[in-house]
Write a protein that holds these residues in place. Structure first.
Motif, mmCIF file in Angstrom:
data_model
loop_
_atom_site.group_PDB
_atom_site.id
_atom_site.type_symbol
_atom_site.label_atom_id
_atom_site.label_comp_id
_atom_site.label_asym_id
_atom_site.label_seq_id
_atom_site.Cartn_x
_atom_site.Cartn_y
_atom_site.Cartn_z
ATOM 1 N N THR A 299 0.840 -1.044 -0.075
ATOM 2 C CA THR A 299 -0.100 0.046 -0.011
ATOM 3 C C THR A 299 0.748 1.289 0.020
ATOM 4 O O THR A 299 1.833 1.119 0.709
ATOM 5 N N ALA A 300 0.638 2.385 -0.766
ATOM 6 C CA ALA A 300 1.271 3.440 -0.816
ATOM 7 C C ALA A 300 0.394 4.672 -0.799
ATOM 8 O O ALA A 300 -0.686 4.570 -1.116
ATOM 9 N N SER A 301 1.051 5.891 0.174
ATOM 10 C CA SER A 301 0.223 6.965 0.177
ATOM 11 C C SER A 301 0.878 8.080 0.135
ATOM 12 O O SER A 301 2.255 8.106 0.788
ATOM 13 N N ASP B 296 5.309 2.679 -8.441
ATOM 14 C CA ASP B 296 4.692 2.533 -7.131
ATOM 15 C C ASP B 296 5.822 1.995 -6.019
ATOM 16 O O ASP B 296 5.919 2.404 -4.786
ATOM 17 N N TYR B 297 6.642 1.280 -6.363
ATOM 18 C CA TYR B 297 7.563 0.763 -5.524
ATOM 19 C C TYR B 297 9.011 1.523 -5.223
ATOM 20 O O TYR B 297 9.679 1.082 -4.351
ATOM 21 N N MET B 298 8.927 2.845 -5.878
ATOM 22 C CA MET B 298 10.246 3.644 -5.549
ATOM 23 C C MET B 298 9.599 5.012 -4.949
ATOM 24 O O MET B 298 10.683 5.919 -4.971
ATOM 25 N N PRO C 214 9.098 7.821 -2.571
ATOM 26 C CA PRO C 214 9.661 8.353 -1.235
ATOM 27 C C PRO C 214 8.492 8.513 -0.331
ATOM 28 O O PRO C 214 7.239 8.903 -0.854
ATOM 29 N N MET C 215 8.673 8.125 0.791
ATOM 30 C CA MET C 215 7.732 8.195 2.015
ATOM 31 C C MET C 215 6.449 7.430 1.772
ATOM 32 O O MET C 215 5.409 7.332 2.738
ATOM 33 N N ALA C 216 6.078 7.041 0.627
ATOM 34 C CA ALA C 216 4.856 6.475 0.427
ATOM 35 C C ALA C 216 4.550 5.003 1.317
ATOM 36 O O ALA C 216 3.331 4.936 1.860
ATOM 37 N N MET C 217 5.738 4.303 1.440
ATOM 38 C CA MET C 217 5.455 3.084 2.305
ATOM 39 C C MET C 217 5.534 3.504 3.887
ATOM 40 O O MET C 217 4.673 2.714 4.467
ATOM 41 N N TYR C 218 6.243 4.449 4.033
ATOM 42 C CA TYR C 218 6.089 4.797 5.566
ATOM 43 C C TYR C 218 4.658 5.266 5.663
ATOM 44 O O TYR C 218 4.409 4.640 7.018
ATOM 45 N N ASN C 219 4.089 5.791 4.946
ATOM 46 C CA ASN C 219 2.909 6.778 5.378
ATOM 47 C C ASN C 219 1.861 5.515 5.327
ATOM 48 O O ASN C 219 0.882 5.665 6.062
ATOM 49 N N ALA C 220 1.882 4.418 4.550
ATOM 50 C CA ALA C 220 0.790 3.553 4.396
ATOM 51 C C ALA C 220 0.922 2.141 5.043
ATOM 52 O O ALA C 220 0.196 1.469 5.507
ATOM 53 N N MET C 221 2.443 1.836 5.346
ATOM 54 C CA MET C 221 2.884 0.354 5.859
ATOM 55 C C MET C 221 3.512 0.490 7.048
ATOM 56 O O MET C 221 3.720 -0.477 7.809
ATOM 57 N N VAL C 222 3.782 1.913 7.604
ATOM 58 C CA VAL C 222 4.662 2.012 8.847
ATOM 59 C C VAL C 222 3.812 2.710 9.680
ATOM 60 O O VAL C 222 3.342 2.507 10.733
#
Length: 313
Positions: free
Chosen positions: A74-76, A156-158, A160-168
């Motif tokens: 998930t990315a955000s 989507d897998y590159m 910045p901050m998208a995985m932190y926002n959605a998956m952390v």
């Protein structure tokens, strides 16, 4: 309550009544990174995990002792309050998709501590460290454009901050004992800043969890060529990062790859990787000081009779 294998129940009474059932009390670790952390017990196509069939066949015997959550990719652009995912009992049915590194870590820890162990697996193959880093740190990097337009133009897998926002970020209200990290392949060629950026990421995670200096144990990238000869510099940066991140430790992997795997970015021996992570946790987090955990460290080199003689700590 003390850790144990007897399922517990929590009742929440207010305007209504909610019951949470089948709860185990034990140790929970947050595991993240890219494909070598994501790699399930069943392996990837043409990339097997050693002894995986045995693990899957015997998985029901670990039911009630190990559980895992697989966070969906998930990315955000902004921090999210919630993310999908549920606890799975480790069983023959669920074992194939459980992170192999996370499982072997949990299996060793559960046996050593005699309590249930849960692993939250939040990983995405191909991701860069910047994907997992909070905005506050990224804003200090001159090479990162955080505009919504610039981020949307990246795969989507590159982002910045998208995985932190959605998956952390959505998980930072869940109490964990520490972090497991296996990433770095996608940052090869950016080794000069990698150690500092890993330290920034960890500092951001610790601040958001608010549980103090949570331990951070991470894995050296595999000795794979990557086609450019730059991977040794990234591994060197990972080694340096230990000195920048208090309460951290690195698992070395250079001795865990067979000659036939030199062209495989996903080595088969995930058991040794997970167990070495567990040795760090047992020694440094749980006080089992007789469990060795540190890698050899280069000390010096001198030339004798035309040969380079290396010394290690």
């Amino acid at each position: 309550p003390a850790g144990g294998y007897d399922p517990q129940r929590i009742t929440i009474a207010g305007d209504g009544r909610v019951e949470l059932n089948d709860i185990l009390i034990g140790e929970v670790w947050f595991a993240a990174g890219q494909s070598n952390m994501e790699m399930g017990v069943q392996g990837f196509h043409n990339c097997p995990v050693a002894r995986s069939n045995e693990v899957i066949a015997r998985a029901d015997a670990r039911r009630g002792k190990i559980r895992y959550v697989k966070i969906p990719k998930t990315a955000s652009y902004t921090p999210e309050e919630r993310v999908a995912g549920r606890w799975n009992e480790f069983s023959t049915e669920t074992a194939p998709l459980c992170t192999a590194v996370g499982y072997f870590f949990a299996e060793m820890l559960s046996r050593a501590l005699d309590v249930p162990v849960g692993v939250i697996d939040s990983s995405w193959g191909g991701s860069r460290i910047e994907c997992w880093t909070p905005r506050e740190a990224l804003e200090t990097y001159s090479d990162i454009d955080l505009s919504e337009k610039a981020i949307a133009e990246l795969p989507d897998y590159m982002r910045p901050m998208a995985m932190y926002n959605a998956m952390v970020y959505p998980l930072t209200r869940y109490t964990v004992r520490g972090f497991l990290w296996y990433q770095g392949e996608s940052n090869i060629g950016r080794h000069t800043e990698y150690a500092a950026r890993m330290a920034d990421m960890v500092a951001g995670w610790r601040a958001q969890w608010g549980l103090g200096e949570l331990p951070f144990y991470f894995v050296e990238i595999a000795p794979f060529g990557y086609g450019n000869g730059l991977s040794p510099y990234l591994r060197e940066a990972q080694c340096r990062a230990q000195k920048l991140i208090p309460g951290s430790g690195m698992v070395s992997t250079n001795d865990l790859v067979l000659p036939c795997e030199e062209g495989n970015i996903h080595p088969r021996d995930k058991r040794s990787v997970g167990r070495r992570l567990a040795f760090w946790a047992l020694n440094r987090t749980y006080g089992r000081k007789d469990v060795a955990c540190e890698n050899m460290q280069f000390r010096s080199m001198e030339i004798k009779d035309g040969k380079a003689c290396l010394s290690f700590d």
